[in-house]
Design a protein around this motif. Structure first.
Motif, PDB file in Angstrom:
ATOM      1  N   LYS A 279       0.735  -1.189  -0.080  1.00 55.52           N
ATOM      2  CA  LYS A 279       0.051   0.245   0.021  1.00 55.52           C
ATOM      3  C   LYS A 279       0.932   1.240   0.131  1.00 55.52           C
ATOM      4  O   LYS A 279       2.076   1.265   0.497  1.00 55.52           O
ATOM      5  CB  LYS A 279      -0.704  -0.037   1.142  1.00 55.52           C
ATOM      6  N   PRO A 280       0.438   2.391  -0.341  1.00 54.28           N
ATOM      7  CA  PRO A 280       1.031   3.586  -0.394  1.00 54.28           C
ATOM      8  C   PRO A 280       1.591   3.897   1.049  1.00 54.28           C
ATOM      9  O   PRO A 280       0.982   3.204   2.246  1.00 54.28           O
ATOM     10  CB  PRO A 280       0.192   4.876  -0.718  1.00 54.28           C
ATOM     11  N   GLY A 281       2.390   4.914   1.524  1.00 50.16           N
ATOM     12  CA  GLY A 281       2.726   5.324   2.719  1.00 50.16           C
ATOM     13  C   GLY A 281       4.434   4.402   3.097  1.00 50.16           C
ATOM     14  O   GLY A 281       4.617   3.732   2.171  1.00 50.16           O
ATOM     15  N   CYS A 282       4.510   4.596   4.369  1.00 45.73           N
ATOM     16  CA  CYS A 282       5.983   4.150   4.485  1.00 45.73           C
ATOM     17  C   CYS A 282       5.733   2.679   4.871  1.00 45.73           C
ATOM     18  O   CYS A 282       4.827   2.190   5.705  1.00 45.73           O
ATOM     19  CB  CYS A 282       6.556   4.845   5.577  1.00 45.73           C
ATOM     20  N   ASP A 293       0.293   9.428  11.730  1.00 47.24           N
ATOM     21  CA  ASP A 293      -1.019   9.137  10.692  1.00 47.24           C
ATOM     22  C   ASP A 293      -0.283   9.606   9.386  1.00 47.24           C
ATOM     23  O   ASP A 293      -0.598   8.784   8.334  1.00 47.24           O
ATOM     24  CB  ASP A 293      -2.118   9.958  11.008  1.00 47.24           C
ATOM     25  N   LYS A 294       0.496  10.579   9.115  1.00 46.19           N
ATOM     26  CA  LYS A 294       1.058  10.983   7.913  1.00 46.19           C
ATOM     27  C   LYS A 294       1.857   9.651   7.162  1.00 46.19           C
ATOM     28  O   LYS A 294       1.927   9.575   6.100  1.00 46.19           O
ATOM     29  CB  LYS A 294       2.028  11.853   7.970  1.00 46.19           C
ATOM     30  N   CYS A 295       2.489   8.678   8.349  1.00 47.63           N
ATOM     31  CA  CYS A 295       3.295   7.773   7.758  1.00 47.63           C
ATOM     32  C   CYS A 295       2.580   6.801   6.901  1.00 47.63           C
ATOM     33  O   CYS A 295       3.176   5.822   6.190  1.00 47.63           O
ATOM     34  CB  CYS A 295       4.019   7.198   8.719  1.00 47.63           C
ATOM     35  N   LYS A 296       1.158   6.660   7.213  1.00 52.24           N
ATOM     36  CA  LYS A 296       0.543   5.434   6.559  1.00 52.24           C
ATOM     37  C   LYS A 296       0.155   6.176   5.034  1.00 52.24           C
ATOM     38  O   LYS A 296      -0.343   5.346   4.412  1.00 52.24           O
ATOM     39  CB  LYS A 296      -0.744   5.580   7.293  1.00 52.24           C
ATOM     40  N   THR A 297       0.309   7.449   4.877  1.00 51.43           N
ATOM     41  CA  THR A 297      -0.033   7.857   3.428  1.00 51.43           C
ATOM     42  C   THR A 297       0.756   8.460   2.694  1.00 51.43           C
ATOM     43  O   THR A 297       0.894   8.273   1.477  1.00 51.43           O
ATOM     44  CB  THR A 297      -1.350   8.958   3.703  1.00 51.43           C
ATOM     45  N   ILE A 298       1.799   8.994   3.261  1.00 44.39           N
ATOM     46  CA  ILE A 298       2.948   9.544   2.305  1.00 44.39           C
ATOM     47  C   ILE A 298       4.097   8.845   2.644  1.00 44.39           C
ATOM     48  O   ILE A 298       4.738   8.172   3.455  1.00 44.39           O
ATOM     49  CB  ILE A 298       3.339  10.947   2.947  1.00 44.39           C
ATOM     50  N   THR A 299       4.428   8.194   1.121  1.00 44.34           N
ATOM     51  CA  THR A 299       5.697   7.567   0.938  1.00 44.34           C
ATOM     52  C   THR A 299       7.034   8.185   0.732  1.00 44.34           C
ATOM     53  O   THR A 299       7.090   9.209   0.111  1.00 44.34           O
ATOM     54  CB  THR A 299       5.661   6.819  -0.390  1.00 44.34           C
TER      55      THR A 299
END
Ligand code: ADP
Ligand code: MG
Length: 327
Positions: A279-282, A293-299
């Motif tokens: 999935k996207p994100g880290c 939360d951002k880590c789950k969406t921003i690669t």
């Protein structure tokens, strides 16, 4: 010393189609360089794609996408005689020499095979060359007439190394070359590899899950997680100024490492998840001890944050601070 890299890897990918499940991203867009005469250590937990990188670079497997230039020539797209020529210059030393050495052949005939296939040595010179190779790696002459199962693990790995050296390669991928050996023998093999590197001007990619082994032999280290490089730096830098939360966790578990003494042990929960349909994100976020939360969406991108030091986490400064506070 040349300032041109011996290997230049660009956006290399290796995906596997798994019927009914999807696409497994074993190596997912990695880029790095290896300079002549250096040893790049590749570390990470089991299943994170280290062997696949080695296999693609030596063309045991074909890449899905990307480039890997060896002395300017693309390994990924080479074929026919060009591939054969490149292959001669790149060799592999495996974890388990027992399964990579033909059990039905004597050491002598194992060492003769590549010389014969590549027609490098005439019949009259064969014995001399094989004995030379054995001596070079410290094998007594009597070993040449033994079968692999008659040798201990250390000697078997010496045979594996002699075979890899027989074609005078420039570059060797060492894939967990000491992981199956007793600790007492590990140092002998590591020293042999370092000795050969100096004598023959070799360049190594040294794959291992064991950070203390990698530290000893590597000039630089790349840390992999689920098919991607998350941190890369000269060896001292990675141990003294550890940045990525994954590397911090790995190092915190190794006693006798400076950084480990400065932080509390960070235990990573569970094993490396499967790199199926990522999935996207880290990719590390689900196991990260400080994910937001951002880590789950921003690669996160692999960025150079000090000279020669790359990290794929925008929150590395916070990670260092938090790690130190945990003590
Ligand atoms: P490492 O050497 O770091 O332990 P590998 O490169 O062996 O990791 O494997 C990376 C990932 O690729 C793992 O999830 C592994 O299961 C998968 N994999 C390796 N070879 C194959 C294959 N032939 N088919 C499908 N998946 C594979
Ligand atoms: Mg492996």
């Amino acid at each position: 010393m040349s300032d041109k890299p011996l290997l230049k890897i660009e956006h290399l990918k290796k995906y596997y189609e798994v019927p009914g499940k999807g696409e497994l991203h074993a190596v997912d867009d990695i880029s790095f360089e290896i300079m002549p005469y250096e040893t790049l250590g590749l570390v990470g937990e089991s299943g994170c794609g280290k062997s696949t990188v080695g296999n693609v670079l030596t063309r045991l497997q074909n890449a899905t996408a990307g480039h890997a230039y060896f002395d300017g020539e693309d390994i990924v797209s080479a074929n026919g005689t060009r591939l054969k020529e490149i292959r001669k210059k790149m060799q592999m030393v495996f974890q388990d020499p027992y399964s990579s050495l033909n059990p039905k052949k004597t050491v002598r005939s194992i060492l003769e095979a590549p010389l014969r296939i590549h027609k490098l040595v005439g019949k009259d010179q064969m014995d001399k060359r094989v004995e030379e190779l054995a001596e070079m790696v410290g094998l007594e002459k009597y070993v040449l007439d033994k079968f692999p199962h008659e040798l201990d693990g250390g000697k078997r790995q010496m045979v594996g190394i002699a075979r890899a050296l027989s074609l005078n390669p420039k570059f060797i991928v060492c894939d967990e070359p000491v992981s199956a050996l007793d600790v007492s023998v590990q140092a002998t093999i590591i020293n042999l590899l370092m000795d050969m590197q100096k004598k023959m001007g070799l360049t190594y990619l040294f794959v291992s899950h064991d950070l203390s082994v990698v530290r000893h032999i590597s000039t630089r280290i790349a840390v992999m997680y689920l098919g991607q490089i998350v941190e890369m730096a000269p060896t001292d830098m990675i141990f003294e100024n550890t940045m990525h939360p994954y590397t911090i966790a790995l190092l915190s578990a190794v006693p006798k490492i400076e950084f480990a003494n400065k932080v509390d042990r960070i235990v990573l929960k569970g094993d490396v998840p499967s790199p199926m349909n990522p999935k996207p994100g880290c990719r590390f976020a689900p196991r990260c001890w400080m994910a937001c939360d951002k880590c789950k969406t921003i690669t996160p991108e692999l960025r150079e944050v000090e000279e020669g030091h790359f990290v794929a986490c925008p929150y590395w400064e916070e990670a260092q601070k938090k790690a130190r506070e945990r003590l």
